[in-house]
Design a protein around this motif. Structure first.
Motif, short mmCIF file in Angstrom:
data_model
loop_
_atom_site.label_atom_id
_atom_site.label_comp_id
_atom_site.label_asym_id
_atom_site.label_seq_id
_atom_site.Cartn_x
_atom_site.Cartn_y
_atom_site.Cartn_z
N MET A 1 0.82 -1.20 0.00
CA MET A 1 0.00 0.00 0.00
C MET A 1 0.86 1.26 0.00
O MET A 1 0.53 2.22 -0.68
CB MET A 1 -0.94 0.02 1.21
N LEU A 2 1.97 1.25 0.73
CA LEU A 2 2.81 2.44 0.80
C LEU A 2 3.37 2.80 -0.57
O LEU A 2 3.37 3.97 -0.95
CB LEU A 2 3.94 2.25 1.81
N ARG A 3 3.80 1.79 -1.31
CA ARG A 3 4.33 2.05 -2.66
C ARG A 3 3.25 2.69 -3.54
O ARG A 3 3.52 3.65 -4.26
CB ARG A 3 4.83 0.76 -3.27
N ALA A 4 2.04 2.17 -3.46
CA ALA A 4 0.94 2.70 -4.26
C ALA A 4 0.61 4.13 -3.85
O ALA A 4 0.36 4.99 -4.70
CB ALA A 4 -0.29 1.80 -4.13
N GLY A 98 -0.50 3.75 -12.48
CA GLY A 98 -0.52 2.65 -11.51
C GLY A 98 -0.76 1.31 -12.17
O GLY A 98 -0.12 0.31 -11.82
N LEU A 99 -1.65 1.26 -13.13
CA LEU A 99 -1.94 0.01 -13.82
C LEU A 99 -0.76 -0.45 -14.67
O LEU A 99 -0.48 -1.65 -14.76
CB LEU A 99 -3.19 0.14 -14.69
N THR A 100 -0.07 0.48 -15.28
CA THR A 100 1.08 0.10 -16.11
C THR A 100 2.30 -0.27 -15.26
O THR A 100 3.15 -1.03 -15.70
CB THR A 100 1.46 1.21 -17.11
N ALA A 101 2.36 0.26 -14.03
CA ALA A 101 3.50 -0.03 -13.14
C ALA A 101 3.29 -1.34 -12.39
O ALA A 101 4.25 -1.89 -11.83
CB ALA A 101 3.70 1.10 -12.15
N ALA A 102 2.06 -1.83 -12.37
CA ALA A 102 1.75 -3.04 -11.58
C ALA A 102 2.34 -4.29 -12.20
O ALA A 102 2.66 -4.43 -13.29
CB ALA A 102 0.24 -3.18 -11.44
#
Length: 102
Positions: A1-4, A98-102
């Motif tokens: 969660m912290l990374r997000a 966020g979606l591309t980094a996941a």
């Protein structure tokens, strides 16, 4: 969660700041503070909700965006539609990254 959360702040705070300042709706310090505030208000609840309901991404993101827009409207008290569009833009950019980094 912290990374997000850190990724979200890294994307959205500069966008909120740039948009609110460029539109002459807030000075840089207030704009940046609002960018941080709205994300600290919505991100933990969004993350918790999605951890239990990952299939509900779109309604959850829409709700978070609406809450962020509401806070901006209450804080700035002008041009509701423009503030909604700023919130939509910041959240769309954050979600996409966020979606591309996941």
């Amino acid at each position: 969660m912290l990374r997000a959360l850190l990724l979200t702040l890294a994307v959205e705070v500069p966008l909120y700041t740039a948009a609110l300042v460029a539109l002459k709706l807030a000075k840089p310090a207030k704009a940046a503070t609002l960018g941080v505030l709205v994300n600290l208000l919505t991100h933990p609840a969004l993350w918790l909700f999605l951890s239990h309901h990952p299939d509900r991404l779109w309604p959850a993101e829409a709700t978070a965006t609406a809450i962020e827009a509401f806070v901006l409207i209450k804080a700035i008290k002008t041009d509701k539609l423009l503030l909604l569009l700023v919130a939509v833009g910041a959240n769309a950019a954050s979600l996409l990254i966020g979606l591309t980094a996941a």
